[in-house]
Design an enzyme around this catalytic site. Sequence first.
Site, short mmCIF file in Angstrom:
data_model
loop_
_atom_site.label_atom_id
_atom_site.label_comp_id
_atom_site.label_asym_id
_atom_site.label_seq_id
_atom_site.Cartn_x
_atom_site.Cartn_y
_atom_site.Cartn_z
N ASN A 210 0.79 -1.07 -0.09
CA ASN A 210 0.13 -0.43 -0.17
C ASN A 210 1.02 1.26 0.13
OD1 ASN A 210 0.46 0.81 2.94
ND2 ASN A 210 -0.20 -1.56 3.01
N VAL A 308 -1.90 -5.51 16.62
CA VAL A 308 -2.25 -4.89 17.04
C VAL A 308 -3.39 -5.57 18.46
CG1 VAL A 308 -4.39 -3.81 16.05
CG2 VAL A 308 -3.33 -2.46 17.66
N LYS A 341 -10.60 -4.91 18.31
CA LYS A 341 -9.10 -5.06 17.89
C LYS A 341 -9.19 -4.67 20.01
CE LYS A 341 -8.51 -3.78 13.52
NZ LYS A 341 -7.17 -4.04 12.71
O1 PMT Z 1 2.50 6.70 6.47
P1 PMT Z 1 1.53 7.71 5.84
O2 PMT Z 1 2.73 7.47 4.57
O3 PMT Z 1 2.31 8.44 6.98
O4 PMT Z 1 0.25 7.18 6.29
C1 PMT Z 1 -0.10 6.84 7.78
C2 PMT Z 1 -1.03 6.43 7.70
C3 PMT Z 1 -2.74 6.37 7.73
C4 PMT Z 1 -0.56 4.70 7.06
C5 PMT Z 1 -1.36 5.87 9.44
O5 PMT Z 1 -1.78 7.50 9.68
C6 PMT Z 1 -2.57 4.69 9.58
O6 PMT Z 1 -3.77 5.02 9.88
N1 PMT Z 1 -1.94 3.65 9.50
C7 PMT Z 1 -2.67 2.53 10.04
C8 PMT Z 1 -3.42 2.48 8.86
C9 PMT Z 1 -3.62 0.63 8.66
O7 PMT Z 1 -3.71 -0.55 8.68
O8 PMT Z 1 -5.51 1.40 9.12
P2 PMT Z 1 -6.55 -0.22 8.96
O9 PMT Z 1 -7.45 0.75 9.87
O10 PMT Z 1 -6.40 -0.83 7.79
O11 PMT Z 1 -5.98 -0.84 10.22
C10 PMT Z 1 -6.61 -0.50 12.15
C11 PMT Z 1 -5.38 -0.90 12.85
O12 PMT Z 1 -4.86 -2.09 12.89
C12 PMT Z 1 -4.31 -0.20 12.84
O13 PMT Z 1 -3.61 0.12 13.87
C13 PMT Z 1 -3.11 -1.61 12.25
O14 PMT Z 1 -1.67 -1.08 12.04
C14 PMT Z 1 -3.82 -2.48 12.32
N2 PMT Z 1 -3.16 -3.98 11.97
C15 PMT Z 1 -3.69 -3.70 11.04
C16 PMT Z 1 -3.97 -4.85 9.71
C17 PMT Z 1 -3.50 -5.84 11.00
N3 PMT Z 1 -3.11 -7.56 10.13
N4 PMT Z 1 -2.58 -5.68 11.59
C18 PMT Z 1 -2.51 -4.96 12.43
O15 PMT Z 1 -2.15 -4.35 13.59
#
Ligand code: PMT
Length: 412
Positions: A210, A308, A341
């Site tokens: 991504n 997480v 989560k």
């Molecule tokens: O890196 P940049 O270009 O500065 O951009 C920042 C960002 C947009 C990446 C950052 O601000 C952000 O939103 N990070 C989380 C991105 C994400 O994967 O979001 P999600 O809504 O899909 O996941 C929710 C949470 O679960 C996140 O904390 C993620 O790290 C975590 N996760 C998700 C999937 C997975 N398999 N394991 C996880 O731990």
Amino acid sequence: MGTLANKRVVLGVTGGIAAYKSADLLRRLQTAGAEVRVVMTAAATEFVTPLTFQALSGHPVHLDLLDPAAEAAMGHIALARWADVILVAPASADFIARLAQGEGGDLLTTLCLASIGPVAVAPAMNQAMWAKPATSANVRTLGERGIRVFGPAAGYQACGDTGAGRMEEPEVLTLGVAELFATGALEGRKVVITAGPTREAIDPVRYLSNHSSGKMGYALAEAAREAGADTVLISGPVALPVPARVRCVKVTSAAEMLAASLAEVADADLFIAAAAVADYRPRTVASQKIKKSGDTLSLELEPNPDIVATVAALAERPFVVGFAAETENLLDNARSKLLLKGLDLVIANDVSDTEIGFGSDDNQVLLISAFETLRPPRMNKAPLARLLIDHIATLMRTGGTANPAPEREVLV
Ligand code: PMT
């Protein structure tokens, strides 16, 4: 003591004989790691030429509020947002009076008004001017509004007088500015932060990934370190330098990120998942490059472990903060992630807006806990990270609401 590595300083120079020392100050700020842009008042240019500061900083000096050319290059609001800190040195009695009045009649006062980060002033004036009740009242007003006042020092003055009113020496000011970033809010704590994207291999040359640049997670790591934490950054592949005094574990896939996270969180106090982890990975990874054949190619994907959520489910767990990257229904989707989560706090951002999402310098977030939802203003990721770390440190201390500052909007 903090360093100024990767910090952006706007150095404001006002009219006073001490302006000649600002050239040395600029050099010292740069040596401490800061990128510096200079703003001069009209009076300052009577003492030192803008060319001096332009040559030293490597950038044109900003002089006028209403200069179309300068505004086109970097407008005054953009410059205020760019700065991690504004340091006005020397700050004349007149400038201090105008700042205390909240005036915005020139570029420097306007920048201070528009700034959302720290502002510091180093007064420099004749000792009688410094002793005047009007000056004392103005300096007090600045202090009450959170503006940091460095000095002045006492001693022999250029006008021949002796007393308080000399600008603090450049090395003292450099240390003072660096210490503005060392909050101590996480002193003695271990913080583990994931950042950047993961790459899920399809074959030896291709992967699923991504657009995460790592900027948000790296800014958080730097802010955690500044707050005194022993900081570990678990980073997917990004093109950013590792912040000074942060230990970085480099990983590629979600599985590697999970393993590294579990190895680090056992003795951690705080886990922040800023990484954009791939939710799925190819069920099988081809051992050879997949050859082009036919019009379509199907990949079978299987879910990656949720890092997480895994950390949040540990029996002995740190304080756990996740992000929510959403393109619709930001609040509702983020609240679901908080619950599903098992997080203590979720930081929600709208990644459909290219100015505040993946790869951008700015971000705008909602901070959602079981107790409250806060909306800090849109900010550059570096000051935002400091605000987030402060907020999280307060939540960790109080185990509840963070007593939001008045400028933060509280949603119900
Ligand atoms: O890196 P940049 O270009 O500065 O951009 C920042 C960002 C947009 C990446 C950052 O601000 C952000 O939103 N990070 C989380 C991105 C994400 O994967 O979001 P999600 O809504 O899909 O996941 C929710 C949470 O679960 C996140 O904390 C993620 O790290 C975590 N996760 C998700 C999937 C997975 N398999 N394991 C996880 O731990």
